[in-house]
Write a protein that holds these residues in place. Structure first.
Motif, mmCIF file in Angstrom:
data_model
loop_
_atom_site.group_PDB
_atom_site.id
_atom_site.type_symbol
_atom_site.label_atom_id
_atom_site.label_comp_id
_atom_site.label_asym_id
_atom_site.label_seq_id
_atom_site.Cartn_x
_atom_site.Cartn_y
_atom_site.Cartn_z
ATOM 1 N N ALA A 32 0.838 -1.200 0.000
ATOM 2 C CA ALA A 32 0.000 0.000 0.000
ATOM 3 C C ALA A 32 0.872 1.248 0.000
ATOM 4 O O ALA A 32 0.618 2.190 -0.763
ATOM 5 N N TRP A 33 1.904 1.242 0.831
ATOM 6 C CA TRP A 33 2.777 2.414 0.926
ATOM 7 C C TRP A 33 3.462 2.693 -0.409
ATOM 8 O O TRP A 33 3.506 3.816 -0.880
ATOM 9 N N ARG A 34 3.990 1.655 -1.022
ATOM 10 C CA ARG A 34 4.715 1.836 -2.285
ATOM 11 C C ARG A 34 3.792 2.234 -3.433
ATOM 12 O O ARG A 34 4.248 2.794 -4.413
ATOM 13 N N SER A 35 2.497 1.965 -3.292
ATOM 14 C CA SER A 35 1.557 2.367 -4.345
ATOM 15 C C SER A 35 1.426 3.887 -4.396
ATOM 16 O O SER A 35 1.088 4.443 -5.437
ATOM 17 N N GLY A 36 1.638 4.533 -3.256
ATOM 18 C CA GLY A 36 1.463 5.977 -3.195
ATOM 19 C C GLY A 36 0.006 6.410 -3.188
ATOM 20 O O GLY A 36 -0.295 7.597 -3.169
ATOM 21 N N ASN A 37 -0.896 5.460 -3.205
ATOM 22 C CA ASN A 37 -2.328 5.738 -3.233
ATOM 23 C C ASN A 37 -2.802 6.004 -1.809
ATOM 24 O O ASN A 37 -2.844 5.093 -0.985
ATOM 25 N N LEU A 38 -3.152 7.241 -1.535
ATOM 26 C CA LEU A 38 -3.526 7.640 -0.179
ATOM 27 C C LEU A 38 -4.724 6.853 0.346
ATOM 28 O O LEU A 38 -4.751 6.471 1.518
ATOM 29 N N GLN A 39 -5.688 6.610 -0.505
ATOM 30 C CA GLN A 39 -6.863 5.824 -0.088
ATOM 31 C C GLN A 39 -6.431 4.410 0.316
ATOM 32 O O GLN A 39 -6.858 3.897 1.354
ATOM 33 N N ALA A 40 -5.577 3.783 -0.484
ATOM 34 C CA ALA A 40 -5.102 2.430 -0.173
ATOM 35 C C ALA A 40 -4.286 2.425 1.122
ATOM 36 O O ALA A 40 -4.424 1.513 1.953
ATOM 37 N N ILE A 41 -3.448 3.421 1.301
ATOM 38 C CA ILE A 41 -2.644 3.517 2.526
ATOM 39 C C ILE A 41 -3.556 3.666 3.737
ATOM 40 O O ILE A 41 -3.385 2.969 4.752
ATOM 41 N N SER A 42 -4.531 4.536 3.635
ATOM 42 C CA SER A 42 -5.442 4.775 4.755
ATOM 43 C C SER A 42 -6.208 3.506 5.135
ATOM 44 O O SER A 42 -6.258 3.127 6.306
ATOM 45 N N VAL A 43 -6.790 2.863 4.163
ATOM 46 C CA VAL A 43 -7.583 1.651 4.430
ATOM 47 C C VAL A 43 -6.684 0.528 4.944
ATOM 48 O O VAL A 43 -7.010 -0.149 5.928
ATOM 49 N N THR A 44 -5.543 0.330 4.311
ATOM 50 C CA THR A 44 -4.647 -0.754 4.711
ATOM 51 C C THR A 44 -4.152 -0.562 6.132
ATOM 52 O O THR A 44 -4.169 -1.503 6.937
ATOM 53 N N PHE A 45 -3.724 0.640 6.466
ATOM 54 C CA PHE A 45 -3.200 0.866 7.807
ATOM 55 C C PHE A 45 -4.298 0.822 8.865
ATOM 56 O O PHE A 45 -4.042 0.412 10.002
ATOM 57 N N ARG A 46 -5.511 1.193 8.498
ATOM 58 C CA ARG A 46 -6.625 1.057 9.452
ATOM 59 C C ARG A 46 -6.843 -0.412 9.795
ATOM 60 O O ARG A 46 -6.950 -0.787 10.961
ATOM 61 N N HIS A 47 -6.855 -1.256 8.764
ATOM 62 C CA HIS A 47 -7.035 -2.695 8.997
ATOM 63 C C HIS A 47 -5.803 -3.315 9.647
ATOM 64 O O HIS A 47 -5.928 -4.231 10.465
ATOM 65 N N LEU A 48 -4.641 -2.823 9.297
ATOM 66 C CA LEU A 48 -3.390 -3.332 9.857
ATOM 67 C C LEU A 48 -3.342 -3.140 11.370
ATOM 68 O O LEU A 48 -3.006 -4.066 12.114
ATOM 69 N N VAL A 49 -3.704 -1.962 11.824
ATOM 70 C CA VAL A 49 -3.699 -1.689 13.266
ATOM 71 C C VAL A 49 -4.712 -2.589 13.972
ATOM 72 O O VAL A 49 -4.432 -3.152 15.037
ATOM 73 N N THR A 50 -5.875 -2.756 13.383
ATOM 74 C CA THR A 50 -6.885 -3.646 13.966
ATOM 75 C C THR A 50 -6.367 -5.074 14.042
ATOM 76 O O THR A 50 -6.510 -5.744 15.075
ATOM 77 N N ALA A 51 -5.760 -5.562 12.970
ATOM 78 C CA ALA A 51 -5.218 -6.927 12.963
ATOM 79 C C ALA A 51 -4.125 -7.093 14.018
ATOM 80 O O ALA A 51 -4.042 -8.139 14.679
ATOM 81 N N ASP A 52 -3.306 -6.074 14.182
ATOM 82 C CA ASP A 52 -2.265 -6.151 15.208
ATOM 83 C C ASP A 52 -2.871 -6.317 16.595
ATOM 84 O O ASP A 52 -2.383 -7.110 17.396
ATOM 85 N N TRP A 53 -3.916 -5.565 16.888
ATOM 86 C CA TRP A 53 -4.538 -5.688 18.203
ATOM 87 C C TRP A 53 -5.262 -7.020 18.364
ATOM 88 O O TRP A 53 -5.167 -7.657 19.417
ATOM 89 N N LEU A 54 -5.977 -7.455 17.337
ATOM 90 C CA LEU A 54 -6.757 -8.691 17.445
ATOM 91 C C LEU A 54 -5.891 -9.950 17.461
ATOM 92 O O LEU A 54 -6.138 -10.871 18.241
ATOM 93 N N PHE A 55 -4.897 -9.999 16.587
ATOM 94 C CA PHE A 55 -4.155 -11.239 16.404
ATOM 95 C C PHE A 55 -2.753 -11.208 17.016
ATOM 96 O O PHE A 55 -2.370 -12.140 17.716
ATOM 97 N N ILE A 56 -2.000 -10.174 16.739
ATOM 98 C CA ILE A 56 -0.620 -10.144 17.228
ATOM 99 C C ILE A 56 -0.585 -9.917 18.737
ATOM 100 O O ILE A 56 0.120 -10.629 19.456
ATOM 101 N N ALA A 57 -1.325 -8.948 19.230
ATOM 102 C CA ALA A 57 -1.284 -8.668 20.674
ATOM 103 C C ALA A 57 -1.765 -9.868 21.490
ATOM 104 O O ALA A 57 -1.143 -10.223 22.499
ATOM 105 N N THR A 58 -2.848 -10.504 21.049
ATOM 106 C CA THR A 58 -3.374 -11.637 21.826
ATOM 107 C C THR A 58 -2.440 -12.834 21.781
ATOM 108 O O THR A 58 -2.183 -13.469 22.808
#
Length: 155
Positions: A32-58
């Protein structure tokens, strides 16, 4: 199934979820970052943070608890070098992950703000991503060594 085998299965599944989520998250964040697409970066990082809390933290909490229980059930002394190295590398990886999580939250928030304001991402986001990338590699390599130590128990 014995308690040991059940716990070992859960420990392995948990480590797979921890490592796989981390690797998958890193892949999608970087794409997402390398795409430079702000919409893709925003959506990806929103889901990424959620996944980190749900799966990685637990799973990050479950791993040492289940590992300690496995060592106790197996009768392994906790001062074995392979266990000490594994714990040390696990703590090291965690110390890399905590700032990575903070960086991801900041990039997520910057991307959302840039979308709302219809502006480009601030230069600080680029600096955060360089640090994110630099911290990810040592954690990834630490987990590879931990997997090897768990399987080989060499020391």
């Amino acid at each position: 199934m014995s308690l040991y085998l059940l716990l070992k299965t859960l420990h392995i599944l948990s480590s797979t979820l921890l490592f796989g989520t981390g690797l998958g998250s890193a892949y999608y964040a970087l794409r997402a970052w390398r795409s430079g697409n702000l919409q893709a970066i925003s959506v990806t990082f929103r889901h990424l943070v959620t996944a980190d809390w749900l799966f990685i933290a637990t799973t990050a909490v479950f791993q040492p608890l289940s590992g300690l229980a496995l060592a106790k059930l197996a009768g392994w002394p906790l001062n074995q070098l392979w266990l000490l190295w594994s714990v040390g590398l696990y703590l090291f990886a965690g110390l890399c992950w905590l700032p990575v999580l903070w960086l991801q939250i900041r990039v997520r928030d910057m991307a959302a703000q840039a979308l709302r304001d219809d502006t480009p991402l601030p230069e600080q986001a680029q600096r955060y991503m360089r640090l994110w990338f630099a911290l990810g590699w040592p954690a990834f390599l630490a987990f590879i060594v931990i997997f090897w130590l768990m399987v080989a128990k060499p020391l």
